[in-house]
Design a protein around this motif. Structure first.
Motif, PDB file in Angstrom:
ATOM      1  N   ARG A 136       3.411  -7.419   5.613  1.00  0.00           N
ATOM      2  CA  ARG A 136       2.327  -7.927   6.454  1.00  0.00           C
ATOM      3  C   ARG A 136       1.999  -9.367   6.064  1.00  0.00           C
ATOM      4  O   ARG A 136       1.710  -9.645   4.904  1.00  0.00           O
ATOM      5  CB  ARG A 136       1.124  -7.018   6.261  1.00  0.00           C
ATOM      6  CG  ARG A 136      -0.107  -7.448   6.988  1.00  0.00           C
ATOM      7  CD  ARG A 136      -1.065  -6.291   6.988  1.00  0.00           C
ATOM      8  NE  ARG A 136      -2.416  -6.725   7.170  1.00  0.00           N
ATOM      9  CZ  ARG A 136      -3.451  -5.895   7.176  1.00  0.00           C
ATOM     10  NH1 ARG A 136      -3.265  -4.593   7.006  1.00  0.00           N
ATOM     11  NH2 ARG A 136      -4.655  -6.344   7.349  1.00  0.00           N
TER      12      ARG A 136
ATOM     13  N   GLU B 211       5.509  -0.768  10.636  1.00  0.00           N
ATOM     14  CA  GLU B 211       5.661  -1.545  11.859  1.00  0.00           C
ATOM     15  C   GLU B 211       6.009  -0.527  12.945  1.00  0.00           C
ATOM     16  O   GLU B 211       6.293   0.641  12.648  1.00  0.00           O
ATOM     17  CB  GLU B 211       6.811  -2.543  11.716  1.00  0.00           C
ATOM     18  CG  GLU B 211       8.029  -1.819  11.220  1.00  0.00           C
ATOM     19  CD  GLU B 211       9.311  -2.617  11.198  1.00  0.00           C
ATOM     20  OE1 GLU B 211       9.523  -3.429  12.099  1.00  0.00           O
ATOM     21  OE2 GLU B 211      10.111  -2.373  10.299  1.00  0.00           O
ATOM     22  N   ARG B 212       6.001  -0.978  14.187  1.00  0.00           N
ATOM     23  CA  ARG B 212       6.295  -0.058  15.283  1.00  0.00           C
ATOM     24  C   ARG B 212       7.734   0.455  15.147  1.00  0.00           C
ATOM     25  O   ARG B 212       8.655  -0.310  14.856  1.00  0.00           O
ATOM     26  CB  ARG B 212       6.114  -0.783  16.619  1.00  0.00           C
ATOM     27  CG  ARG B 212       6.361   0.098  17.784  1.00  0.00           C
ATOM     28  CD  ARG B 212       5.774  -0.472  19.069  1.00  0.00           C
ATOM     29  NE  ARG B 212       5.956   0.506  20.124  1.00  0.00           N
ATOM     30  CZ  ARG B 212       6.996   0.509  20.953  1.00  0.00           C
ATOM     31  NH1 ARG B 212       7.926  -0.427  20.862  1.00  0.00           N
ATOM     32  NH2 ARG B 212       7.106   1.458  21.865  1.00  0.00           N
TER      33      ARG B 212
ATOM     34  N   VAL C   7       0.817  -1.213   0.000  1.00  0.00           N
ATOM     35  CA  VAL C   7       0.000   0.000   0.000  1.00  0.00           C
ATOM     36  C   VAL C   7       0.852   1.264   0.000  1.00  0.00           C
ATOM     37  O   VAL C   7       0.505   2.267  -0.616  1.00  0.00           O
ATOM     38  CB  VAL C   7      -1.003  -0.010   1.176  1.00  0.00           C
ATOM     39  CG1 VAL C   7      -0.286   0.128   2.514  1.00  0.00           C
ATOM     40  CG2 VAL C   7      -2.051   1.072   1.000  1.00  0.00           C
TER      41      VAL C   7
ATOM     42  N   VAL D  76       0.986   2.705  19.540  1.00  0.00           N
ATOM     43  CA  VAL D  76       0.488   1.497  18.871  1.00  0.00           C
ATOM     44  C   VAL D  76       1.453   0.378  19.216  1.00  0.00           C
ATOM     45  O   VAL D  76       2.626   0.416  18.833  1.00  0.00           O
ATOM     46  CB  VAL D  76       0.427   1.704  17.337  1.00  0.00           C
ATOM     47  CG1 VAL D  76      -0.120   0.461  16.643  1.00  0.00           C
ATOM     48  CG2 VAL D  76      -0.422   2.922  17.000  1.00  0.00           C
TER      49      VAL D  76
ATOM     50  N   HIS E  74       4.740   7.142  11.769  1.00  0.00           N
ATOM     51  CA  HIS E  74       3.310   7.312  11.531  1.00  0.00           C
ATOM     52  C   HIS E  74       2.687   5.963  11.245  1.00  0.00           C
ATOM     53  O   HIS E  74       3.332   5.044  10.763  1.00  0.00           O
ATOM     54  CB  HIS E  74       3.008   8.378  10.480  1.00  0.00           C
ATOM     55  CG  HIS E  74       3.576   8.159   9.111  1.00  0.00           C
ATOM     56  ND1 HIS E  74       4.788   7.563   8.857  1.00  0.00           N
ATOM     57  CD2 HIS E  74       3.074   8.487   7.903  1.00  0.00           C
ATOM     58  CE1 HIS E  74       5.004   7.528   7.557  1.00  0.00           C
ATOM     59  NE2 HIS E  74       3.980   8.084   6.949  1.00  0.00           N
TER      60      HIS E  74
END
Ligand code: COA
Ligand code: AMP
Length: 623
Positions: free
Chosen positions: A505, A367-368, A286, A491, A388
């Protein structure tokens, strides 16, 4: 200019006024009269009566407005040592031609085109050409194996597949064509034609009557005009991993997408016409769709298409070279790329070789962003490093630090604050709101803003069941986290069976489905474990059938997953174990195993069938 808080409040208090104003940045063939159709909750549609063409917004209007000679796309391939720049006029010409070629092959409004390609300009041209015709593209990441490609082809049923002879990884040439052929041999709905880019590094055989050479179809093509479509018509379907083996076809519409992306470029990324923006990702993800292809072009900026890696092509200075050479103002990549660079160049020595004075921001997502990586990048680059948070589903950031609006103080470990349009709440399982600092499911109150998924491809029930039913009136993100006392969002990770490996992912369920097909495997579980560079990596635990041989089984299973899902699944670790811990109703306790593997003490569920199984597994999981 209003600050962040004013903009955010305005977007939540009166979404139609807010996005109606944002929509003025887009050139419509029919202006929106109605902004939000909220007549069928929980389903919402943006700009229901408007018409536009996304490609015309990305290309034609910039040429008409005098940007024809400005670079639209800079292709920099570290793996082939090639650099090529396309002006807006050139990119429009190539796109209109390829649109004409697709039209000649029978592709029209609403028809689907699968794009299975490496990071070459033809991939971008193919995407824009589909948009030009009102056709729906579905890009499949080149790292996926034939079976994954076949599943996507059968779901989206393309008229044409666009591909290339090969991709180039630092260690090897990836021949795409045999994989495409293998996928087509598996499907029930084969495409009528395939258009193939023959790359210098490797030419492939074309199947007579079905396959066409890109150069030949371009030579014969009559350029096609942009076809107006409804704002609510689909622009693309992008498959992403869910919790089961069947990927979800995320649908993106034309109007909301164009409005949201154009808004995000200025307000979040601080990018305007003429600036150079580089998203170091892949068109198969994406990030590639939104921030390599559409968003930079929608605002008249220059986008960089980089074919290479952060390290090894040829060294950990690769990103700095590209940024310096092309005058990149904002670089967007995944934290894993920065961790890979840091591992090879901990002191940031390669930075000294390049003039990075044009580089103003490093944006990270996927990812974090762990605080160590954040501090390293901030120290070495001396520019804002902005974590972000977003998802394939949303298409643009849910939470960020909006650099083009108001630079808020940064906090390590937090992607800062929700972006306008995203009314983020942290909910307990029973649906009531969590207190400040309290961890829960991150949910977004409906309606979601423009640009986010209106549905799943041919699966509205699944859309509702996966995202909208757990907490009525809210979209379930699948991530867990909390707000702090300053309203900053943290998050912390997925609360389902999705894992993030090197920013890719993946579904542990999909990997389990492959492991389960091996004749020796009785049952299995796959969990995500911490990985120093990739953030997470999958780990397989298998129980074999009585009497089945175990010698060499782990390696066979690793190879099976590579063959069925692709190398990108990165499954390296498989253990044969005597049994898997389960509840009395037979549910495998993956969450408990994840916690044990992470070294956390998770309370053992009272519903556990046999605690001794978990005790036996603990030392294995802790190694
Ligand atoms: N086509 C074919 N194979 C691919 C591929 C592609 N497009 N992309 C990756 N692969 C293969 C790799 O060659 C590798 O194969 P191997 O196991 O035989 O070595 C495997 O898939 C795993 O790839 P990857 O996870 O990328 O690991 P890596 O060790 O090759 O590289 C990083 C590690 C950190 C350098 C790399 O993952 C990276 O650059 N990550 C950034 C990711 C990113 O941009 N994500 C998008 C979100 S913003
Ligand atoms: P994808 O759909 O591939 O973009 O992956 C989306 C998922 O990646 C999210 O649901 C998160 O789990 C994770 N993710 C993306 N960006 C971030 C971030 N900045 N911080 C934490 N997790 C993130």
């Amino acid at each position: 200019m209003p600050g962040y808080r004013d903009l955010f409040d305005a977007s939540i208090n009166d979404p139609a006024a807010f996005w109606g104003e944002a929509a003025t940045a887009i050139t419509w063939t029919r202006e929106p009269q109605r902004i939000l159709d909220d007549s069928r909750p929980p389903f919402y549609r943006w700009f229901p009566d408007a018409e536009l063409n996304t490609c015309a917004n990305a290309l034609d209007r910039h040429v008409e407005n005098g940007r024809g000679t400005q670079a639209a796309l800079i292709y920099d391939s570290a793996v082939t040592d090639t650099k090529r720049s396309y002006t807006y006029a050139e990119l429009l010409d190539q796109t209109a031609r390829f649109a004409g070629a697709l039209r000649a092959l029978g592709v029209g409004k609403g028809d689907r085109v699968v794009i299975y390609m490496p990071m070459i300009p033809e991939a971008v041209i193919a995407m824009l050409a589909c948009a030009r015709l009102g056709a729906v593209h579905s890009v499949v990441f080149g790292g996926f194996a034939p079976h994954e490609l076949a599943v996507r082809i059968d779901d989206v049923r393309p008229t044409v597949v666009v591909s290339a002879s090969c991709g180039i990884e630092p260690s090897r040439i990836i021949e795409y064509k045999p994989m495409l052929d293998a996928a087509i041999a598996m499907v029930s709905h084969p495409p009528k034609n395939c258009v193939v880019v023959q790359r210098d590094r490797c030419h492939c055989e074309l199947t007579e009557g079905r396959d066409l050479d890109w150069d030949d179809v371009m030579a014969d093509a009559t350029p096609a005009e942009a076809v107006p479509v409804a704002a609510t018509d689909p622009l693309y379907v992008l498959y992403t991993s869910g919790t089961t083996g069947k990927p979800k076809g995320i649908v993106r519409d034309n109007g909301g997408h164009a409005v949201a992306l154009a808004w995000s470029m200025g307000h979040i990324y601080d990018i305007a016409a003429g600036d150079v923006f580089w998203a170091a990702s892949d068109v198969g993800w994406v990030v590639g769709h939104s921030y390599i292809v559409y968003a930079p072009l929608l605002v008249g900026a220059t986008t960089v298409l980089y074919e290479g890696k952060p390290v090894g092509t040829p060294d950990p200075g690769a990103f700095w070279r590209v940024a310096a050479e092309h005058g990149v103002k904002a670089l967007f990549t995944a934290p894993t790329a920065i961790r890979a660079i840091r591992k090879e160049d901990p002191d940031g020595r390669y930075l000294a070789d390049y003039d990075l004075s044009a580089l103003k921001y490093l944006f990270l997502a996927g990812e974090r962003l762990d605080p160590d990586t954040y501090h390293w990048a901030s120290d070495k680059l001396g520019i804002p490093v902005i974590d972000h948070w977003w998802q394939t589903e949303t298409g643009w950031p849910i939470a960020a630090n909006p650099m083009g609006t108001e630079a808020l103080p940064l906090k390590a470990g937090s992607p800062t604050v929700p972006m306008p349009g995203y009314d983020v709440h942290i909910l307990h399982d029973d649906g009531h709101g969590c207190d400040v600092g309290e961890e829960g499911a991150i949910c977004i109150r409906l309606p979601l803003p423009p640009g986010t998924l209106p549905t799943l491809w041919n699966a509205e029930n699944r859309f509702e069941a996966s995202y909208l039913s757990e907490h009525p009136g809210y979209y379930l993100t699948g991530d867990g986290g909390h707000f702090d006392e300053d309203g900053y969002l943290f998050v912390m990770g997925r609360i389902d069976d999705v894992i993030n490996v090197a920013g890719h992912r993946l579904s542990t369920g999909a990997i389990e489905e492959v492991l389960a097909t091996h004749p020796s495997v009785a049952e299995c579980a796959v969990i995500g474990i911490a990985d120093e560079i990739k953030g997470q990596a999958p780990r397989g635990l298998v129980v074999v059938k009585a009497g089945a041989p175990t010698e060499g089984l782990a390696e066979e299973l690793v190879q099976l997953v590579r063959a069925e899902i692709g190398a990108v699944a990165s499954l390296k670790l498989v253990d044969v174990v005597p049994a898997l811990p389960k509840t009395r109703s037979g549910k495998i306790l993956r969450k408990t195993m994840r916690a044990l593997a992470a070294g956390r003490d998770e309370p053992v569920p009272s519903t556990i069938e046999d605690p001794a199984v978990l005790d036996a597994l603990t030392p294995i999981l802790r190694t």
